[in-house]
Design a protein around this motif. Structure first.
Motif, PDB file in Angstrom:
ATOM      1  N   MET A 163     -25.257  23.384  -9.156  1.00 48.06           N
ATOM      2  CA  MET A 163     -25.252  22.196  -8.538  1.00 48.06           C
ATOM      3  C   MET A 163     -24.669  22.314  -7.110  1.00 48.06           C
ATOM      4  SD  MET A 163     -22.933  18.935  -8.904  1.00 48.06           S
ATOM      5  CE  MET A 163     -22.912  18.843 -10.801  1.00 48.06           C
ATOM      6  N   SER A 164     -23.969  23.233  -6.848  1.00 48.22           N
ATOM      7  CA  SER A 164     -23.342  23.418  -5.440  1.00 48.22           C
ATOM      8  C   SER A 164     -24.270  24.089  -4.605  1.00 48.22           C
ATOM      9  CB  SER A 164     -22.034  23.999  -5.566  1.00 48.22           C
ATOM     10  OG  SER A 164     -22.250  25.351  -5.990  1.00 48.22           O
ATOM     11  N   THR A 165     -25.273  24.872  -5.252  1.00 54.26           N
ATOM     12  CA  THR A 165     -25.984  25.852  -4.377  1.00 54.26           C
ATOM     13  C   THR A 165     -27.593  25.307  -4.218  1.00 54.26           C
ATOM     14  OG1 THR A 165     -26.779  27.068  -6.641  1.00 54.26           O
ATOM     15  CG2 THR A 165     -24.806  28.096  -5.176  1.00 54.26           C
ATOM     16  N   LEU A 166     -27.866  24.031  -4.951  1.00 57.95           N
ATOM     17  CA  LEU A 166     -28.942  23.531  -4.713  1.00 57.95           C
ATOM     18  C   LEU A 166     -29.299  22.911  -3.354  1.00 57.95           C
ATOM     19  CD1 LEU A 166     -31.294  22.781  -6.369  1.00 57.95           C
ATOM     20  CD2 LEU A 166     -30.505  20.557  -6.769  1.00 57.95           C
ATOM     21  N   PHE A 167     -28.307  22.628  -2.722  1.00 62.12           N
ATOM     22  CA  PHE A 167     -28.567  22.062  -1.369  1.00 62.12           C
ATOM     23  C   PHE A 167     -27.383  22.757  -0.590  1.00 62.12           C
ATOM     24  CE2 PHE A 167     -30.929  18.746  -3.468  1.00 62.12           C
ATOM     25  CZ  PHE A 167     -31.898  18.764  -2.706  1.00 62.12           C
ATOM     26  N   SER A 168     -27.617  23.917  -0.013  1.00 62.17           N
ATOM     27  CA  SER A 168     -26.611  24.658   1.025  1.00 62.17           C
ATOM     28  C   SER A 168     -26.512  24.033   2.387  1.00 62.17           C
ATOM     29  CB  SER A 168     -26.734  26.099   0.978  1.00 62.17           C
ATOM     30  OG  SER A 168     -27.903  26.305   1.509  1.00 62.17           O
ATOM     31  N   THR A 169     -27.922  23.341   2.567  1.00 69.61           N
ATOM     32  CA  THR A 169     -28.183  22.554   4.208  1.00 69.61           C
ATOM     33  C   THR A 169     -28.949  21.473   3.855  1.00 69.61           C
ATOM     34  OG1 THR A 169     -30.283  23.837   4.332  1.00 69.61           O
ATOM     35  CG2 THR A 169     -28.253  24.936   4.959  1.00 69.61           C
ATOM     36  N   SER A 170     -28.780  20.444   4.800  1.00 70.07           N
ATOM     37  CA  SER A 170     -29.477  19.196   4.706  1.00 70.07           C
ATOM     38  C   SER A 170     -30.914  19.554   4.418  1.00 70.07           C
ATOM     39  CB  SER A 170     -29.323  18.510   5.957  1.00 70.07           C
ATOM     40  OG  SER A 170     -30.289  17.605   5.885  1.00 70.07           O
ATOM     41  N   PRO A 171     -31.481  18.669   3.586  1.00 67.91           N
ATOM     42  CA  PRO A 171     -32.889  18.907   3.074  1.00 67.91           C
ATOM     43  C   PRO A 171     -33.977  18.646   4.383  1.00 67.91           C
ATOM     44  CG  PRO A 171     -31.871  16.742   2.147  1.00 67.91           C
ATOM     45  CD  PRO A 171     -30.942  17.693   2.755  1.00 67.91           C
ATOM     46  N   LEU A 172     -33.313  18.035   5.268  1.00 72.97           N
ATOM     47  CA  LEU A 172     -33.998  17.465   6.427  1.00 72.97           C
ATOM     48  C   LEU A 172     -34.194  18.706   7.363  1.00 72.97           C
ATOM     49  CD1 LEU A 172     -32.407  14.100   7.685  1.00 72.97           C
ATOM     50  CD2 LEU A 172     -34.547  14.534   5.995  1.00 72.97           C
ATOM     51  N   ARG A 173     -33.592  19.864   6.976  1.00 69.56           N
ATOM     52  CA  ARG A 173     -33.802  21.040   7.904  1.00 69.56           C
ATOM     53  C   ARG A 173     -34.568  22.055   6.897  1.00 69.56           C
ATOM     54  NH1 ARG A 173     -29.895  21.834  12.081  1.00 69.56           N
ATOM     55  NH2 ARG A 173     -28.451  20.337  12.382  1.00 69.56           N
ATOM     56  N   HIS A 174     -34.962  21.894   5.818  1.00 69.98           N
ATOM     57  CA  HIS A 174     -35.673  22.730   5.054  1.00 69.98           C
ATOM     58  C   HIS A 174     -37.211  22.870   5.550  1.00 69.98           C
ATOM     59  CE1 HIS A 174     -32.762  22.476   1.378  1.00 69.98           C
ATOM     60  NE2 HIS A 174     -32.425  23.039   2.311  1.00 69.98           N
ATOM     61  N   SER A 175     -37.646  24.047   5.421  1.00 74.09           N
ATOM     62  CA  SER A 175     -39.111  24.349   5.793  1.00 74.09           C
ATOM     63  C   SER A 175     -39.985  23.450   4.520  1.00 74.09           C
ATOM     64  CB  SER A 175     -39.603  25.871   5.809  1.00 74.09           C
ATOM     65  OG  SER A 175     -39.242  26.463   4.511  1.00 74.09           O
ATOM     66  N   HIS A 176     -41.056  23.500   4.847  1.00 73.67           N
ATOM     67  CA  HIS A 176     -41.779  22.876   3.378  1.00 73.67           C
ATOM     68  C   HIS A 176     -41.680  23.554   2.144  1.00 73.67           C
ATOM     69  CE1 HIS A 176     -44.942  20.208   1.838  1.00 73.67           C
ATOM     70  NE2 HIS A 176     -45.678  21.308   1.452  1.00 73.67           N
ATOM     71  N   LYS A 204     -35.551  19.281 -13.999  1.00 78.61           N
ATOM     72  CA  LYS A 204     -34.295  20.258 -14.656  1.00 78.61           C
ATOM     73  C   LYS A 204     -33.123  19.592 -14.430  1.00 78.61           C
ATOM     74  CE  LYS A 204     -32.779  24.755 -15.479  1.00 78.61           C
ATOM     75  NZ  LYS A 204     -32.775  26.214 -15.207  1.00 78.61           N
ATOM     76  N   TYR A 205     -32.784  19.313 -13.110  1.00 75.16           N
ATOM     77  CA  TYR A 205     -31.732  18.843 -12.685  1.00 75.16           C
ATOM     78  C   TYR A 205     -31.342  17.639 -13.250  1.00 75.16           C
ATOM     79  CZ  TYR A 205     -27.690  17.607  -9.542  1.00 75.16           C
ATOM     80  OH  TYR A 205     -26.521  17.147  -9.134  1.00 75.16           O
ATOM     81  N   ILE A 206     -32.218  16.493 -13.159  1.00 78.60           N
ATOM     82  CA  ILE A 206     -32.159  15.281 -13.874  1.00 78.60           C
ATOM     83  C   ILE A 206     -31.727  15.258 -15.351  1.00 78.60           C
ATOM     84  CG2 ILE A 206     -33.399  13.218 -14.423  1.00 78.60           C
ATOM     85  CD1 ILE A 206     -34.881  13.548 -11.679  1.00 78.60           C
ATOM     86  N   GLN A 207     -32.381  16.295 -16.016  1.00 77.94           N
ATOM     87  CA  GLN A 207     -32.211  16.360 -17.436  1.00 77.94           C
ATOM     88  C   GLN A 207     -30.805  16.954 -17.605  1.00 77.94           C
ATOM     89  OE1 GLN A 207     -34.953  18.975 -19.347  1.00 77.94           O
ATOM     90  NE2 GLN A 207     -34.279  18.455 -21.440  1.00 77.94           N
ATOM     91  N   GLN A 208     -30.402  17.888 -16.964  1.00 74.27           N
ATOM     92  CA  GLN A 208     -29.076  18.459 -17.197  1.00 74.27           C
ATOM     93  C   GLN A 208     -27.937  17.604 -16.952  1.00 74.27           C
ATOM     94  OE1 GLN A 208     -29.194  21.968 -14.620  1.00 74.27           O
ATOM     95  NE2 GLN A 208     -29.673  23.416 -16.389  1.00 74.27           N
ATOM     96  N   ASN A 209     -28.060  16.486 -15.856  1.00 74.75           N
ATOM     97  CA  ASN A 209     -27.112  15.629 -15.575  1.00 74.75           C
ATOM     98  C   ASN A 209     -27.377  14.283 -16.124  1.00 74.75           C
ATOM     99  OD1 ASN A 209     -25.310  17.388 -13.425  1.00 74.75           O
ATOM    100  ND2 ASN A 209     -27.385  17.880 -13.001  1.00 74.75           N
ATOM    101  N   SER A 210     -28.006  14.080 -17.139  1.00 73.73           N
ATOM    102  CA  SER A 210     -28.352  12.448 -17.734  1.00 73.73           C
ATOM    103  C   SER A 210     -27.035  12.304 -18.434  1.00 73.73           C
ATOM    104  CB  SER A 210     -29.445  12.733 -18.731  1.00 73.73           C
ATOM    105  OG  SER A 210     -30.604  13.093 -17.826  1.00 73.73           O
ATOM    106  N   PHE A 211     -26.678  11.087 -18.361  1.00 68.04           N
ATOM    107  CA  PHE A 211     -25.529  10.428 -18.884  1.00 68.04           C
ATOM    108  C   PHE A 211     -26.049   9.867 -20.068  1.00 68.04           C
ATOM    109  CE2 PHE A 211     -24.633  10.292 -14.355  1.00 68.04           C
ATOM    110  CZ  PHE A 211     -23.304  10.939 -14.423  1.00 68.04           C
TER     111      PHE A 211
END
Length: 316
Positions: A1-14, A26-33
Motif C-alpha cells: 500500500m505504502s509504495t503504490l503512490f510514492s509521489t503525487s499522481p499528478l506528477r506521474h508520466s502517462h 487488485k488493490y480494491i479487492q485486497q482492501n474490500s470490507f
C-alpha cells in the motif's frame, strides 16, 4: 500500500499512471470490507488515512488513463466511507461526471448542477473549484475569474486559487493583476523559489508593455536571482536570469542608459537598475551554471533528457 503512490499522481508520466491504474482492481479487492450488521473490530480490515488517500489517488490515475470502471469503484468506496454529502466526495463525484461527459451539453448540465448545489450551500469549496475549472474548460475565462475572486474573498490564503487566478490573468494579458496574485502567494510562502521565478517570467514578458521597461526588467532579474538563491541548481531560474539580463543589457545599450544612476524612476522607486558590469557578471554566471548543470547530468545519466534540454537553452 505504502509504495503504490510514492509521489503525487499528478506528477506521474502517462506510462506511470497507466501502470498504477492497472493495479486498481487488485488493490480494491485486497482492501474490500466485509459488510456485517454490527462492526466487529478484530474481524474488520484496519482502516487508515493512507488507505483512503490511496483510493483518491487511484481515482485520479484511472480517470487519466480511461479506466472508467475502476474509477467508479474507487469513487463508490470513498462515498460509502464518507457519505455522498461530504464536500470532498461531492467534488470528486463532479470530477468523475465531467470526465464521463460525452459532449458540451453534458458539461453544461454539470455546470447547472454545480450552480444548484452552491445555491443551497455556497460554502462547498470543492464544488466551487470544480465549477471554476469547468468554466475555464468551456472557454468562459471571465466567469472563471469572477468565480475565483469570489472564492478568494472567502478564503484569502488559498494559494492554489491565487495561482490559478494568476494564470487566467496571464492568458488575458492582464500582467499587473497576475503579478499581484503571485505577490499574495509570496506573503504565505516567501521562500517558494518557483513562484519567484514565475513572477520573473511575467515581469520579463510584460516589460515591453509597461512605461518603465528598464525598471520592470530589473525587477525580473532580481526575481530570478532570488529563485536561484533559494534553490541552487534551479534550471528555470538560471535560464530566466540569462534571458532577463541579456534583454536588460540590450535595452540599456539601445537607450544609452548604461549608468545605473539614470534609472531612479525604476519600478519600485527605490531600487536602481543594476549596472552593466553587474548584469554582465550575472549573465556569465547563469551561462556557467547552466553548463555545469548539463555536465553533471551527463555524468549522472548520459541519456538524461536534461542534457539536451540545457544545451538547447544555452544555444538559444
Amino acid at each position: 500500500m505504502s509504495t503504490l503512490f510514492s509521489t503525487s499522481p499528478l506528477r506521474h508520466s502517462h506510462s506511470e499512471a497507466l501502470t498504477t491504474s492497472q493495479q486498481a482492481g487488485k488493490y480494491i479487492q485486497q482492501n474490500s470490507f466485509s459488510s456485517t450488521p454490527i462492526p466487529i473490530p478484530f474481524l474488520s480490515t484496519p482502516e487508515s488515512t493512507e488507505l483512503w488517500s490511496t483510493y483518491e489517488n487511484l481515482l485520479y490515475s484511472c480517470l487519466r488513463t480511461g479506466d472508467d470502471k475502476a474509477a467508479h469503484s474507487c469513487l463508490e468506496k470513498l462515498g460509502g466511507r464518507f457519505g455522498t454529502n461530504d464536500e470532498r466526495i461531492m467534488g470528486l463525484r463532479g470530477l468523475y461526471q465531467e470526465a464521463m461527459a460525452e459532449d458540451q451539453a453534458a458539461l453544461l448540465r454539470m455546470l447547472r448542477e454545480y450552480d444548484q448545489i452552491l445555491a443551497e450551500n455556497p460554502t462547498v469549496t470543492p464544488v466551487r473549484k470544480r465549477r471554476i475549472t469547468l468554466l475555464r474548460s468551456l472557454s468562459r475565462e471571465s466567469d472563471a475569474i469572477n468565480g475565483l475572486i469570489d472564492l478568494l474573498e472567502a478564503s484569502p490564503t488559498d494559494i492554489e486559487s491565487w495561482a490559478e487566478l494568476c494564470e487566467l490573468y496571464v492568458s488575458q494579458g492582464l500582467y499587473q493583476q497576475a503579478e499581484f496574485c503571485l505577490e499574495e502567494i509570496l506573503l504565505s510562502t516567501p521562500n517558494a523559489w518557483n513562484v519567484h521565478a514565475r513572477l520573473g517570467e511575467i515581469l520579463y514578458t510584460s516589460a515591453s508593455t509597461t512605461p518603465d521597461q528598464l525598471g520592470t526588467l530589473a525587477e525580473s532579474v532580481r526575481r530570478f536571482c532570488r529563485s536561484i538563491e533559494l534553490c541552487n541548481g534551479y534550471v528555470r531560474g538560471y535560464y530566466g536570469l540569462k534571458l532577463a539580463s541579456d534583454r536588460l543589457l540590450g535595452t540599456l545599450s539601445n537607450s544609452g542608459k548604461a549608468d545605473s544612476q539614470t534609472s531612479n524612476n525604476s519600478r519600485n522607486h527605490e531600487l536602481a537598475v543594476p549596472s552593466v558590469e553587474v548584469l554582465q557578471k550575472l549573465n556569465e554566471s547563469a551561462i556557467s551554471m547552466l553548463g555545469e548543470i548539463a555536465r553533471k547530468a551527463r555524468l549522472d545519466d548520459p541519456r538524461s533528457p536534461d542534457i539536451a534540454f540545457v544545451e538547447a537553452l544555452l544555444k538559444a
